[in-house]
Design a protein around this motif. Sequence first.
Motif, short mmCIF file in Angstrom:
data_model
loop_
_atom_site.label_atom_id
_atom_site.label_comp_id
_atom_site.label_asym_id
_atom_site.label_seq_id
_atom_site.Cartn_x
_atom_site.Cartn_y
_atom_site.Cartn_z
N ARG A 231 38.96 79.41 60.98
CA ARG A 231 40.21 79.43 61.74
C ARG A 231 40.45 80.80 62.36
N ARG A 235 40.73 81.94 66.35
CA ARG A 235 41.96 82.55 66.87
C ARG A 235 41.74 83.94 67.43
N TRP A 253 35.43 72.37 58.41
CA TRP A 253 36.87 72.23 58.25
C TRP A 253 37.15 71.19 57.17
N VAL A 265 42.12 71.13 63.19
CA VAL A 265 41.29 72.02 64.01
C VAL A 265 41.94 72.24 65.38
N TRP A 268 44.14 75.15 65.35
CA TRP A 268 43.50 76.46 65.47
C TRP A 268 43.38 76.87 66.93
#
Length: 465
Positions: A231, A235, A253, A265, A268
């Motif tokens: 994650r 990001r 995930w 997901v 994210w």
Amino acid sequence: MERLREHLLETGYTIDGVRDRLGDVAATALAREELVPALRATADGDPLGTLIRLWWLGASVEASALHRSVLESGLVTVSGSQARATVHLQPWETGGYVVSDRKVRPGDPALRPDHVVGAGGASANLAQLVTRRPVGRALDLGTGCGVQVLSLAGRAGHITATDVNPRAIELARLSWRLSGLTGVDARTGSLFEPVAGERFDLIVSNPPFVISPGGRLTYRETGGDGDGFCRELVRNTPGHLNPGGQAHFLASWLHVEGEDWRDRVGGWLGETGCDAWVVQRDVQDPAEYVELWLKDAAEQGTPGYTEHYDRWLAWFEERKVEGVGFGWITMRNSGALDPVVRLEGLTHQVTLPVGGYVDDVLDAIGAAHRVRDLGSALLRTADGLLDERVGLPGAEDPMRIVLRQTSGLRRSREVGTVEAALAGVCDGELALGPLLNVIAELVGDGEIPDADAIRPLIAEGYFLL
């Protein structure tokens, strides 16, 4: 390294040379990590067979059978008349050589925490996914043994490679030198710390995606909060992509009770400002997942196996984990005010390399999302599309109509008679709106279909703008 590379090439220690020398049975068994057929196939003591036993199979060989460049490489130890490799050295699919720690097999000592894993299925998976278009600056984040750099060489003007493990950087440098690559900028550090403030045209990463209750093995796990590392990778990526730049990752995930993995997901990616394409290639239940990674570390049959297995399952149970998904994440810094994220499951075989057409996939996803007046758009049917119909013998109309792609991602979708008729006449000469009008009169009930209903078929590559 230069003298050793020359000897390896002269002896035929290449990916094709090894396959030809082993034969189909032994090569296929070796892909399953079964060594006996390969040991039998290389028992003659010829130069190539000796190198395969030394570097790939990890067996002891007669030191007198080795070339001087091997003995002086610093990568073997000699005890009496026997020589043994201190590393695993293998030729790679795209050319060059990969140096890593020796493969761990049942009965071997426990892995050292800074173990550097060799190139395997995951490495090949990522290399097949990455775009083939030339780029200026590329970043291999978490380079490990340096294998992705071998694939990027020749397509990137400048390559930076990072890893949190100093030993990985050490062995990666050996891989690059042995492959004749120079100019790679190697740095040590976690995530994007070593490249703070820098931007790239391409970012690739085979990160430590294993989800576990601990982070003992640096090469595969971080011990973070479940899938939190992947994650954070997602990001933080947009801040390091140039306009139009792309990123390709492998990732895992969690499938948590009461939650769709797409929502997880998708969350994210939702605020990254990038177009994104996520493909789930596999899902394993908790027990299957734990067994896979305990086997990966050669822990089966060890005294601590049962305890470790139980602790891992309990950790999943506390978090209400029902499964673990694995797949690809591709991001593009499109600069659009309305970024689009597509998430899908594709567990069937696709045409490789995906990198040969991944740009077209992203283009299609973006175009289907952004084109405003779809009725005025000129579409054509994708090449190689099949129209499959299932019905009762003698029936006037089929029970099902399926459009099936024969190349690329090989998707299939059940459609109605209007969409099937459109696929038969769509050649880019007439706008979609007028085409749908004619089709509605011929095969429909007179009601004109909504052009926007065709958007999903554009996004999935059945029709091209």
